[in-house]
Design a protein around this motif. Sequence first.
Motif, PDB file in Angstrom:
ATOM      1  N   LYS A 291     -16.301 -20.885 -34.099  1.00  0.00           N
ATOM      2  CA  LYS A 291     -17.348 -21.363 -35.420  1.00  0.00           C
ATOM      3  C   LYS A 291     -16.188 -20.708 -36.935  1.00  0.00           C
ATOM      4  O   LYS A 291     -16.540 -21.694 -38.007  1.00  0.00           O
ATOM      5  N   THR A 292     -15.687 -19.962 -36.729  1.00  0.00           N
ATOM      6  CA  THR A 292     -14.633 -19.296 -37.627  1.00  0.00           C
ATOM      7  C   THR A 292     -13.842 -19.027 -37.359  1.00  0.00           C
ATOM      8  O   THR A 292     -13.001 -18.347 -36.296  1.00  0.00           O
ATOM      9  N   LEU A 293     -12.707 -19.449 -38.115  1.00  0.00           N
ATOM     10  CA  LEU A 293     -11.303 -19.358 -38.478  1.00  0.00           C
ATOM     11  C   LEU A 293     -10.368 -18.664 -39.109  1.00  0.00           C
ATOM     12  O   LEU A 293     -10.957 -18.964 -40.382  1.00  0.00           O
ATOM     13  N   ASN A 294     -10.035 -16.920 -39.076  1.00  0.00           N
ATOM     14  CA  ASN A 294      -9.560 -16.693 -40.098  1.00  0.00           C
ATOM     15  C   ASN A 294      -8.158 -16.039 -40.214  1.00  0.00           C
ATOM     16  O   ASN A 294      -7.951 -16.156 -39.040  1.00  0.00           O
ATOM     17  N   LEU A 295      -7.466 -16.835 -41.313  1.00  0.00           N
ATOM     18  CA  LEU A 295      -6.438 -16.799 -41.371  1.00  0.00           C
ATOM     19  C   LEU A 295      -5.844 -16.205 -42.140  1.00  0.00           C
ATOM     20  O   LEU A 295      -5.652 -15.516 -43.692  1.00  0.00           O
ATOM     21  N   GLY A 296      -4.940 -14.786 -41.764  1.00  0.00           N
ATOM     22  CA  GLY A 296      -4.545 -13.968 -42.100  1.00  0.00           C
ATOM     23  C   GLY A 296      -5.643 -12.811 -42.896  1.00  0.00           C
ATOM     24  O   GLY A 296      -5.157 -11.940 -43.675  1.00  0.00           O
ATOM     25  N   LYS A 297      -6.146 -12.937 -42.303  1.00  0.00           N
ATOM     26  CA  LYS A 297      -7.388 -11.726 -42.557  1.00  0.00           C
ATOM     27  C   LYS A 297      -6.811 -10.138 -41.805  1.00  0.00           C
ATOM     28  O   LYS A 297      -7.195  -9.772 -42.403  1.00  0.00           O
ATOM     29  N   ASN A 298      -5.692 -10.282 -41.174  1.00  0.00           N
ATOM     30  CA  ASN A 298      -5.518  -8.474 -41.312  1.00  0.00           C
ATOM     31  C   ASN A 298      -3.946  -8.085 -41.778  1.00  0.00           C
ATOM     32  O   ASN A 298      -3.143  -7.849 -41.651  1.00  0.00           O
ATOM     33  N   ARG A 299      -3.411  -8.895 -42.975  1.00  0.00           N
ATOM     34  CA  ARG A 299      -2.349  -8.948 -43.270  1.00  0.00           C
ATOM     35  C   ARG A 299      -2.784  -8.441 -44.641  1.00  0.00           C
ATOM     36  O   ARG A 299      -3.609  -9.048 -45.177  1.00  0.00           O
ATOM     37  N   TYR A 300      -1.960  -7.112 -45.257  1.00  0.00           N
ATOM     38  CA  TYR A 300      -2.918  -6.541 -46.432  1.00  0.00           C
ATOM     39  C   TYR A 300      -1.475  -6.599 -47.429  1.00  0.00           C
ATOM     40  O   TYR A 300      -0.951  -5.704 -47.583  1.00  0.00           O
ATOM     41  N   VAL A 301      -1.516  -8.049 -48.206  1.00  0.00           N
ATOM     42  CA  VAL A 301      -0.269  -7.351 -48.740  1.00  0.00           C
ATOM     43  C   VAL A 301      -0.658  -6.965 -50.365  1.00  0.00           C
ATOM     44  O   VAL A 301      -1.719  -7.579 -50.790  1.00  0.00           O
ATOM     45  N   LEU A 335     -16.123 -25.977 -36.812  1.00  0.00           N
ATOM     46  CA  LEU A 335     -15.383 -24.836 -37.344  1.00  0.00           C
ATOM     47  C   LEU A 335     -15.326 -24.768 -38.851  1.00  0.00           C
ATOM     48  O   LEU A 335     -14.978 -25.877 -39.971  1.00  0.00           O
ATOM     49  N   LYS A 336     -15.216 -23.992 -39.496  1.00  0.00           N
ATOM     50  CA  LYS A 336     -15.130 -22.701 -40.732  1.00  0.00           C
ATOM     51  C   LYS A 336     -13.884 -21.905 -40.806  1.00  0.00           C
ATOM     52  O   LYS A 336     -13.371 -21.664 -40.148  1.00  0.00           O
ATOM     53  N   VAL A 337     -13.551 -22.255 -41.292  1.00  0.00           N
ATOM     54  CA  VAL A 337     -12.141 -21.485 -41.864  1.00  0.00           C
ATOM     55  C   VAL A 337     -12.119 -20.801 -43.523  1.00  0.00           C
ATOM     56  O   VAL A 337     -12.460 -21.353 -44.387  1.00  0.00           O
ATOM     57  N   ASN A 338     -11.361 -19.341 -42.899  1.00  0.00           N
ATOM     58  CA  ASN A 338     -11.092 -18.342 -44.551  1.00  0.00           C
ATOM     59  C   ASN A 338     -10.148 -17.900 -44.119  1.00  0.00           C
ATOM     60  O   ASN A 338      -9.601 -17.259 -43.338  1.00  0.00           O
ATOM     61  N   ARG A 339      -9.821 -18.768 -45.438  1.00  0.00           N
ATOM     62  CA  ARG A 339      -7.738 -18.266 -45.570  1.00  0.00           C
ATOM     63  C   ARG A 339      -7.863 -17.351 -46.582  1.00  0.00           C
ATOM     64  O   ARG A 339      -8.306 -17.288 -47.780  1.00  0.00           O
ATOM     65  N   TYR A 340      -7.046 -16.433 -46.344  1.00  0.00           N
ATOM     66  CA  TYR A 340      -7.338 -14.671 -46.761  1.00  0.00           C
ATOM     67  C   TYR A 340      -5.542 -14.850 -47.203  1.00  0.00           C
ATOM     68  O   TYR A 340      -4.542 -15.233 -47.231  1.00  0.00           O
ATOM     69  N   ASP A 341      -5.698 -15.067 -48.969  1.00  0.00           N
ATOM     70  CA  ASP A 341      -4.393 -14.175 -49.950  1.00  0.00           C
ATOM     71  C   ASP A 341      -2.942 -14.622 -49.443  1.00  0.00           C
ATOM     72  O   ASP A 341      -2.471 -15.201 -49.088  1.00  0.00           O
ATOM     73  N   LYS A 342      -3.560 -17.214 -49.990  1.00  0.00           N
ATOM     74  CA  LYS A 342      -2.643 -17.377 -49.599  1.00  0.00           C
ATOM     75  C   LYS A 342      -1.696 -18.100 -48.025  1.00  0.00           C
ATOM     76  O   LYS A 342      -0.902 -18.528 -48.783  1.00  0.00           O
ATOM     77  N   HIS A 343      -2.074 -17.157 -47.312  1.00  0.00           N
ATOM     78  CA  HIS A 343      -1.263 -17.658 -46.171  1.00  0.00           C
ATOM     79  C   HIS A 343      -1.559 -18.870 -45.578  1.00  0.00           C
ATOM     80  O   HIS A 343      -2.442 -19.758 -46.238  1.00  0.00           O
ATOM     81  N   TYR A 344      -0.678 -19.589 -44.745  1.00  0.00           N
ATOM     82  CA  TYR A 344      -1.089 -21.240 -44.654  1.00  0.00           C
ATOM     83  C   TYR A 344      -0.945 -22.081 -45.637  1.00  0.00           C
ATOM     84  O   TYR A 344      -1.944 -22.551 -45.599  1.00  0.00           O
ATOM     85  N   LYS A 345      -0.682 -21.627 -46.699  1.00  0.00           N
ATOM     86  CA  LYS A 345      -1.006 -22.070 -47.663  1.00  0.00           C
ATOM     87  C   LYS A 345      -0.184 -24.025 -47.615  1.00  0.00           C
ATOM     88  O   LYS A 345      -0.817 -23.993 -49.143  1.00  0.00           O
ATOM     89  N   GLU A 346       0.570 -24.223 -46.101  1.00  0.00           N
ATOM     90  CA  GLU A 346       0.467 -25.694 -46.337  1.00  0.00           C
ATOM     91  C   GLU A 346      -0.436 -26.594 -46.339  1.00  0.00           C
ATOM     92  O   GLU A 346      -0.660 -27.721 -46.341  1.00  0.00           O
ATOM     93  N   LEU A 347      -0.987 -25.884 -45.755  1.00  0.00           N
ATOM     94  CA  LEU A 347      -2.965 -26.663 -45.118  1.00  0.00           C
ATOM     95  C   LEU A 347      -4.026 -27.613 -46.208  1.00  0.00           C
ATOM     96  O   LEU A 347      -3.516 -27.119 -47.879  1.00  0.00           O
ATOM     97  N   TYR A 352     -14.005 -27.329 -45.687  1.00  0.00           N
ATOM     98  CA  TYR A 352     -13.897 -26.601 -44.411  1.00  0.00           C
ATOM     99  C   TYR A 352     -13.199 -24.957 -45.191  1.00  0.00           C
ATOM    100  O   TYR A 352     -13.630 -24.612 -43.806  1.00  0.00           O
ATOM    101  N   ILE A 353     -12.322 -25.495 -46.081  1.00  0.00           N
ATOM    102  CA  ILE A 353     -11.169 -23.598 -45.718  1.00  0.00           C
ATOM    103  C   ILE A 353     -11.373 -23.597 -47.071  1.00  0.00           C
ATOM    104  O   ILE A 353     -11.856 -23.600 -48.642  1.00  0.00           O
ATOM    105  N   GLN A 354     -12.516 -21.965 -47.390  1.00  0.00           N
ATOM    106  CA  GLN A 354     -13.069 -21.000 -48.226  1.00  0.00           C
ATOM    107  C   GLN A 354     -11.434 -20.285 -48.324  1.00  0.00           C
ATOM    108  O   GLN A 354     -11.158 -19.360 -47.212  1.00  0.00           O
TER     109      GLN A 354
END
Length: 519
Positions: A291-301, A335-347, A352-354
């Motif tokens: 249901k939830t995909l977190n992208l870059g959540k565990n990188r602290y840039v 599926l919902k996607v949480n994208r953190y700090d511009k990771h995978y910005k090519e998408l 559905y991407i927050q």
Amino acid sequence: MNLRYIQRNKQTPTIMKKQIVAIATMALMTSCGESLFDTYKDYAGDGEIRYVGKVTNLTTTPGWEHIKVNWTNSQDPIVDKVEVKWVDGDKRDSVFLPAGTTDYDIQNITSGSTLEISVMSVDKNLNESMAQTTYVRAYTPEHELVQAFTRIVAKNYFLKNHLLLTFVGWGEELDKAYITYTQKSTGKEMEFDLTPEIVGTLHLDIPDVDSTKPVKLYRNGYLQGCEDLIVNDPITLNTDIAFDSEFKDELKRQFGYDQIVPQDWADNVETFDLDWDMSNLLDLFKLPKLKTLNLGKNRYVRADQRDDEEKGQSKLVDVELCDWVLKTMHELTGLKVNRYDKHYKELAAADYIQEINHDGEPKLDMIDLSNATVHMMPADDEELVEMGWSSHPEFLVDGDETTLWNPYMSEKSVEYTLDIDMKATHKVHGIRLVQSYYDDSKATYRSLSPSMVKVYKSVNGSYYPLATFLEETALGYSTGEVNYIKFAEATDIQYVRIVVNTPTFFKNYQVSIAEIGVY
């Protein structure tokens, strides 16, 4: 007078007499009714040797599971029939054909072996001519050129009664390709034609597919030099597909799953994190309840480094394919996607991407390391120490991220081992590693940050087992980036060992780390 001359002349009448007698004898024998040929025949041992005329111009044409054989017959009038023999491994067979036959088709060849084929003329007494022999292979499923037929389908997945396909492309040798399956709603057998245009889209979604029934891929086509249509054996698309090695490494890093990923976990997981570079996201199709995909959540840039595309952002390789995966997952599983700090910005942007920016680090109970010591191996060079130089390993645990551990550069790569003695036993869940920060005026020094680390733990300082699931753990290495490395399990220990290698720095090697904490 020459005596030798007189002697030779005396011998001449004797020789002539012998020759006259021989001629007269042969004439007498002829007059008795026996030919000269018959006379020679009497002195030829077992008599005349008569060879049957052999065939010529033997050629073969390999086809699909058969071989065409052609030849030119001998003009010898005693030829009564033609024999074709062939040897296929330990199997032998032959056929007699009427005189004048110039071709034969060897059928039903199923092995991939090279056949020995011989053709001979045969007379009424079954005397054979000298054989004309050749060697050739038919095109069969075992032939390497047949096995090299374009497979068309690269990957297949079954999700919510949908067959999801990715393609490797359409081959020039293909004439027709199609997929057969059972329709889920009606139970009917269906056939879906694949064309160069469909395959050219590189992915396909076929709905209403019963994954409990066989789904097969058929491919027919032609090979250069073979006039026959090659009918390949169908490929049954597998429903039990292993995760790709890249995805398996991520599962091992997070959960410790090694070669076998528990099916119960895959069937029921609802939230999943991805933090590092990935080729594609296809394996998400194997998580039907995600249901939830977190992208870059565990990188602290650091906020000022989020636009650093080289080191500050995790990336995807096959972006178009990743967009299709996320879109399909959203449509089929919500599926919902949480994208953190511009990771995978090519998408591609989608509803559905927050987009989320970190507003701080996780709240963890950090262990006080004010009394801790750090032992470094290899130690600083003695000559440098005598000159007042120090890499300052103690700065790693001083609580100040502006002070840096920074060994002297080397002409060769060096592996450094850093043993942290906490001076007391603590239950440790993981470590916090902070990369050294260099502002824009010192941007060249940013390459000193290591990208990989090995982490070990110890109770007594002598035995150090691996602390993480992976032997080597990836690090975010943008300047000043904070990394949290979770242990495979929380353990009561006194010592933590960090092992890093020196990155390349111009033509030399050097490394730098700001801080190591333990939680």
